[in-house]
Write a protein that holds these residues in place. Structure first.
Motif, PDB file in Angstrom:
ATOM      1  N   VAL A  46       0.877  -1.176   0.000  1.00  0.00           N
ATOM      2  CA  VAL A  46       0.000   0.000   0.000  1.00  0.00           C
ATOM      3  C   VAL A  46       0.911   1.221   0.000  1.00  0.00           C
ATOM      4  CG1 VAL A  46      -1.806   1.266   1.206  1.00  0.00           C
ATOM      5  CG2 VAL A  46      -1.792  -1.243   1.263  1.00  0.00           C
ATOM      6  N   THR A  47       0.929   1.938  -1.109  1.00  0.00           N
ATOM      7  CA  THR A  47       1.806   3.098  -1.260  1.00  0.00           C
ATOM      8  C   THR A  47       0.997   4.366  -1.035  1.00  0.00           C
ATOM      9  OG1 THR A  47       3.187   1.903  -2.844  1.00  0.00           O
ATOM     10  CG2 THR A  47       3.409   4.299  -2.788  1.00  0.00           C
ATOM     11  N   ILE A  48       1.460   5.177  -0.089  1.00  0.00           N
ATOM     12  CA  ILE A  48       0.768   6.415   0.289  1.00  0.00           C
ATOM     13  C   ILE A  48       1.658   7.585  -0.104  1.00  0.00           C
ATOM     14  CG2 ILE A  48      -0.342   7.678   2.174  1.00  0.00           C
ATOM     15  CD1 ILE A  48      -0.316   5.013   3.748  1.00  0.00           C
ATOM     16  N   THR A  49       1.117   8.527  -0.860  1.00  0.00           N
ATOM     17  CA  THR A  49       1.891   9.663  -1.348  1.00  0.00           C
ATOM     18  C   THR A  49       1.212  10.963  -0.948  1.00  0.00           C
ATOM     19  OG1 THR A  49       2.582   8.345  -3.264  1.00  0.00           O
ATOM     20  CG2 THR A  49       2.942  10.726  -3.397  1.00  0.00           C
ATOM     21  N   GLY A  50       2.019  11.935  -0.507  1.00  0.00           N
ATOM     22  CA  GLY A  50       1.474  13.234  -0.127  1.00  0.00           C
ATOM     23  C   GLY A  50       2.397  13.914   0.854  1.00  0.00           C
ATOM     24  N   SER A  51       1.867  14.857   1.597  1.00  0.00           N
ATOM     25  CA  SER A  51       2.658  15.515   2.629  1.00  0.00           C
ATOM     26  C   SER A  51       2.874  14.545   3.786  1.00  0.00           C
ATOM     27  CB  SER A  51       1.946  16.769   3.139  1.00  0.00           C
ATOM     28  OG  SER A  51       0.792  16.392   3.877  1.00  0.00           O
ATOM     29  N   GLN A  52       3.822  14.873   4.661  1.00  0.00           N
ATOM     30  CA  GLN A  52       4.060  14.009   5.818  1.00  0.00           C
ATOM     31  C   GLN A  52       2.797  13.883   6.668  1.00  0.00           C
ATOM     32  OE1 GLN A  52       6.551  12.178   6.339  1.00  0.00           O
ATOM     33  NE2 GLN A  52       8.340  13.024   5.328  1.00  0.00           N
ATOM     34  N   GLY A  53       2.101  14.999   6.854  1.00  0.00           N
ATOM     35  CA  GLY A  53       0.867  14.972   7.643  1.00  0.00           C
ATOM     36  C   GLY A  53      -0.208  14.121   6.993  1.00  0.00           C
ATOM     37  N   ALA A  54      -0.334  14.227   5.666  1.00  0.00           N
ATOM     38  CA  ALA A  54      -1.333  13.437   4.951  1.00  0.00           C
ATOM     39  C   ALA A  54      -1.012  11.954   5.028  1.00  0.00           C
ATOM     40  CB  ALA A  54      -1.404  13.893   3.491  1.00  0.00           C
ATOM     41  N   ILE A  55       0.268  11.623   4.903  1.00  0.00           N
ATOM     42  CA  ILE A  55       0.687  10.216   4.986  1.00  0.00           C
ATOM     43  C   ILE A  55       0.376   9.658   6.369  1.00  0.00           C
ATOM     44  CG2 ILE A  55       2.720   8.701   5.043  1.00  0.00           C
ATOM     45  CD1 ILE A  55       3.903  10.432   2.780  1.00  0.00           C
ATOM     46  N   ARG A  56       0.712  10.421   7.419  1.00  0.00           N
ATOM     47  CA  ARG A  56       0.449   9.955   8.780  1.00  0.00           C
ATOM     48  C   ARG A  56      -1.048   9.747   9.009  1.00  0.00           C
ATOM     49  NH1 ARG A  56       4.600  13.711  10.202  1.00  0.00           N
ATOM     50  NH2 ARG A  56       3.056  15.277  10.788  1.00  0.00           N
ATOM     51  N   ALA A  57      -1.845  10.674   8.499  1.00  0.00           N
ATOM     52  CA  ALA A  57      -3.294  10.561   8.671  1.00  0.00           C
ATOM     53  C   ALA A  57      -3.834   9.337   7.946  1.00  0.00           C
ATOM     54  CB  ALA A  57      -3.973  11.829   8.151  1.00  0.00           C
ATOM     55  N   ALA A  58      -3.387   9.132   6.697  1.00  0.00           N
ATOM     56  CA  ALA A  58      -3.862   7.989   5.920  1.00  0.00           C
ATOM     57  C   ALA A  58      -3.428   6.675   6.565  1.00  0.00           C
ATOM     58  CB  ALA A  58      -3.328   8.081   4.482  1.00  0.00           C
ATOM     59  N   GLU A  59      -2.182   6.616   7.047  1.00  0.00           N
ATOM     60  CA  GLU A  59      -1.696   5.413   7.738  1.00  0.00           C
ATOM     61  C   GLU A  59      -2.577   5.083   8.940  1.00  0.00           C
ATOM     62  OE1 GLU A  59       2.789   4.243   8.074  1.00  0.00           O
ATOM     63  OE2 GLU A  59       2.616   6.411   8.237  1.00  0.00           O
ATOM     64  N   ALA A  60      -2.856   6.101   9.752  1.00  0.00           N
ATOM     65  CA  ALA A  60      -3.659   5.889  10.956  1.00  0.00           C
ATOM     66  C   ALA A  60      -5.052   5.384  10.598  1.00  0.00           C
ATOM     67  CB  ALA A  60      -3.746   7.180  11.759  1.00  0.00           C
ATOM     68  N   MET A  61      -5.644   5.941   9.554  1.00  0.00           N
ATOM     69  CA  MET A  61      -6.991   5.536   9.155  1.00  0.00           C
ATOM     70  C   MET A  61      -7.007   4.124   8.579  1.00  0.00           C
ATOM     71  SD  MET A  61      -8.167   9.196   7.530  1.00  0.00           S
ATOM     72  CE  MET A  61      -9.868   8.797   7.205  1.00  0.00           C
ATOM     73  N   ILE A  62      -5.969   3.797   7.802  1.00  0.00           N
ATOM     74  CA  ILE A  62      -5.870   2.439   7.252  1.00  0.00           C
ATOM     75  C   ILE A  62      -5.730   1.427   8.378  1.00  0.00           C
ATOM     76  CG2 ILE A  62      -4.337   0.884   5.958  1.00  0.00           C
ATOM     77  CD1 ILE A  62      -3.812   3.286   4.047  1.00  0.00           C
ATOM     78  N   MET A  63      -4.839   1.734   9.347  1.00  0.00           N
ATOM     79  CA  MET A  63      -4.617   0.788  10.435  1.00  0.00           C
ATOM     80  C   MET A  63      -5.831   0.664  11.346  1.00  0.00           C
ATOM     81  SD  MET A  63      -2.019  -0.388   9.307  1.00  0.00           S
ATOM     82  CE  MET A  63      -2.290  -1.738  10.456  1.00  0.00           C
ATOM     83  N   GLN A  64      -6.633   1.729  11.415  1.00  0.00           N
ATOM     84  CA  GLN A  64      -7.872   1.644  12.192  1.00  0.00           C
ATOM     85  C   GLN A  64      -8.821   0.642  11.534  1.00  0.00           C
ATOM     86  OE1 GLN A  64      -9.731   5.396  12.974  1.00  0.00           O
ATOM     87  NE2 GLN A  64     -11.528   4.505  13.922  1.00  0.00           N
ATOM     88  N   LYS A  65      -8.902   0.677  10.194  1.00  0.00           N
ATOM     89  CA  LYS A  65      -9.736  -0.273   9.474  1.00  0.00           C
ATOM     90  C   LYS A  65      -9.238  -1.702   9.704  1.00  0.00           C
ATOM     91  CE  LYS A  65     -12.396   2.686   7.154  1.00  0.00           C
ATOM     92  NZ  LYS A  65     -13.851   2.774   7.394  1.00  0.00           N
ATOM     93  N   VAL A  66      -7.911  -1.875   9.603  1.00  0.00           N
ATOM     94  CA  VAL A  66      -7.320  -3.214   9.770  1.00  0.00           C
ATOM     95  C   VAL A  66      -7.539  -3.731  11.187  1.00  0.00           C
ATOM     96  CG1 VAL A  66      -5.154  -4.497   9.799  1.00  0.00           C
ATOM     97  CG2 VAL A  66      -5.615  -2.882   7.934  1.00  0.00           C
ATOM     98  N   ALA A  67      -7.316  -2.867  12.176  1.00  0.00           N
ATOM     99  CA  ALA A  67      -7.474  -3.274  13.581  1.00  0.00           C
ATOM    100  C   ALA A  67      -8.926  -3.674  13.868  1.00  0.00           C
ATOM    101  CB  ALA A  67      -7.042  -2.144  14.505  1.00  0.00           C
ATOM    102  N   SER A  68      -9.864  -2.929  13.308  1.00  0.00           N
ATOM    103  CA  SER A  68     -11.290  -3.253  13.518  1.00  0.00           C
ATOM    104  C   SER A  68     -11.621  -4.596  12.900  1.00  0.00           C
ATOM    105  CB  SER A  68     -12.171  -2.162  12.908  1.00  0.00           C
ATOM    106  OG  SER A  68     -11.948  -0.922  13.540  1.00  0.00           O
ATOM    107  N   ALA A  69     -11.068  -4.855  11.696  1.00  0.00           N
ATOM    108  CA  ALA A  69     -11.338  -6.131  11.017  1.00  0.00           C
ATOM    109  C   ALA A  69     -10.706  -7.279  11.788  1.00  0.00           C
ATOM    110  CB  ALA A  69     -10.794  -6.083   9.598  1.00  0.00           C
ATOM    111  N   ALA A  70      -9.504  -7.094  12.299  1.00  0.00           N
ATOM    112  CA  ALA A  70      -8.795  -8.159  13.025  1.00  0.00           C
ATOM    113  C   ALA A  70      -9.489  -8.479  14.343  1.00  0.00           C
ATOM    114  CB  ALA A  70      -7.350  -7.730  13.276  1.00  0.00           C
ATOM    115  N   ALA A  71     -10.171  -7.481  14.922  1.00  0.00           N
ATOM    116  CA  ALA A  71     -10.824  -7.692  16.215  1.00  0.00           C
ATOM    117  C   ALA A  71     -12.141  -8.456  16.100  1.00  0.00           C
ATOM    118  CB  ALA A  71     -11.067  -6.334  16.892  1.00  0.00           C
ATOM    119  N   ARG A  72     -12.653  -8.548  14.872  1.00  0.00           N
ATOM    120  CA  ARG A  72     -13.957  -9.216  14.707  1.00  0.00           C
ATOM    121  C   ARG A  72     -13.812 -10.725  14.831  1.00  0.00           C
ATOM    122  NH1 ARG A  72     -14.710  -5.855   9.743  1.00  0.00           N
ATOM    123  NH2 ARG A  72     -15.561  -3.869  10.457  1.00  0.00           N
TER     124      ARG A  72
END
Length: 328
Positions: free
Chosen positions: A302-328
């Motif tokens: 998963v390649t994320i491109t943008g500003s450092q802030g945008a990358i950090r935000a997208a990473e956090a949101m992606i991992m939130q989705k993954v963590a929610s799926a793993a917890a089910r």
């Protein structure tokens, strides 16, 4: 010099008196970026991350340090524990470490459901073998002074010859939270004096060069290089409902690995989730084709491109989705 096969085990009860306290880091050293790595079980790692990444985000915001975790199947060789790395200025790292250890200790006490629980616990730091000699000191003088000062038990493991190429050792600290934190302060103060220590931050979770030899316990699992390691990052401030993304800083790119079975929840039905993440964060997100995995893994790129802030935000949101799926 200390032999690579030796171990140093000491306790506060046997430590000799010393004439002078260990030297604290200078203001210049405190301002330099440093890091500390330690082990945590999967359960402890989940507690540190929190629901949807809420706890780790809060800890990063409070401390100013960055907290990264290896993924749930990535263990320190010879253990079933994940690797956590805290990086930043010296005081920020110490604060983040205290926040994490205090939370883990409070949960142990609550689980025991008793006021009589001994609040002593242990934490295992990962330290390069080349830096262990400085912690031990000539004739064990340094480690004994650390024990006397902190009242924590300190043990440095021998080099593990079951894993050829493993250049890290475990420094186990036992005691109360206060004793552990004093010991961590002293150990990290010593480590930042070593120029080679700061150079080993490039691959905090990468043990891909370590070859399994004759360990008969937990099977060895090859870890990803740092480029494939998921990093949990604090979400930046929101401006006008969207994350700030300056024109000057849109050319950054980061590639993370997401397990193939979790790609669907990241993309969402009809691409809804990934479009939302891109719109809110301001980052561009590209997922590799089926079968196109990070080298040596079954994780999609998963390649994320943008500003450092945008990358950090997208990473956090992606991992939130993954963590929610793993917890089910």
């Amino acid at each position: 010099m200390e032999s690579p096969d030796s171990s140093c085990v000491s306790s506060p009860e046997v430590a000799p008196k010393r004439s002078a306290p260990p030297k604290s880091p200078s203001s210049d050293d405190k301002e330099k970026n440093t890091y500390i790595r330690f082990l945590a079980s999967n359960a402890a790692a989940g507690s540190i991350i929190g629901k949807g990444g809420s706890t780790i985000t809060e800890f990063q915001s409070q401390s100013g340090a960055r907290i990264q975790l290896s993924r749930s199947h990535e263990f320190f060789p010879g253990t079933s524990d994940r690797i956590i790395m805290i990086s930043g200025a010296f005081d920020d790292v110490i604060m983040a470490m205290e926040l994490i250890l205090a939370k883990l200790l409070s949960e142990v006490v609550q689980a025991e459901d008793s006021d009589d629980v001994d609040p002593k616990s242990k934490v295992r730091l990962i330290v390069p073998n080349s830096s262990c000699g400085g912690i031990i000191g000539k004739g064990g003088a340094t480690i004994k002074s650390f024990i006397e000062d902190s009242q924590a038990g300190i043990k440095i493991s021998p080099q593990d010859h079951n894993f050829i190429g493993l250049n890290d050792r475990l420094v186990t600290l036992t005691g109360s939270l206060e004793e552990q934190m004093r010991a961590i302060y002293l150990v990290l103060s010593k480590l930042i004096e070593d120029a080679h220590y700061s150079q080993s931050t490039n691959g905090p979770f990468s043990y891909s060069g370590v070859n399994f030899s004759s360990f008969h316990g937990i099977p060895y699992i090859q870890l990803l290089p740092s480029v494939g390691t998921v990093a949990y990052n604090a979400v930046p401030n929101v401006a006008g409902g969207k994350f700030q993304n300056s024109k000057e800083d849109r050319g950054n790119s980061v590639t993370i690995g997401v397990a193939d079975e979790h790609i669907g929840v990241v993309v969402g039905r009809g691409g809804k989730n990934i479009m939302e993440i891109s719109q809110v964060s301001g980052a561009r997100i590209k997922i590799s084709d089926r079968g196109d995995f990070l080298s040596g893994t079954s994780d999609r790129k998963v390649t994320i491109t943008g500003s450092q802030g945008a990358i950090r935000a997208a990473e956090a949101m992606i991992m939130q989705k993954v963590a929610s799926a793993a917890a089910r």
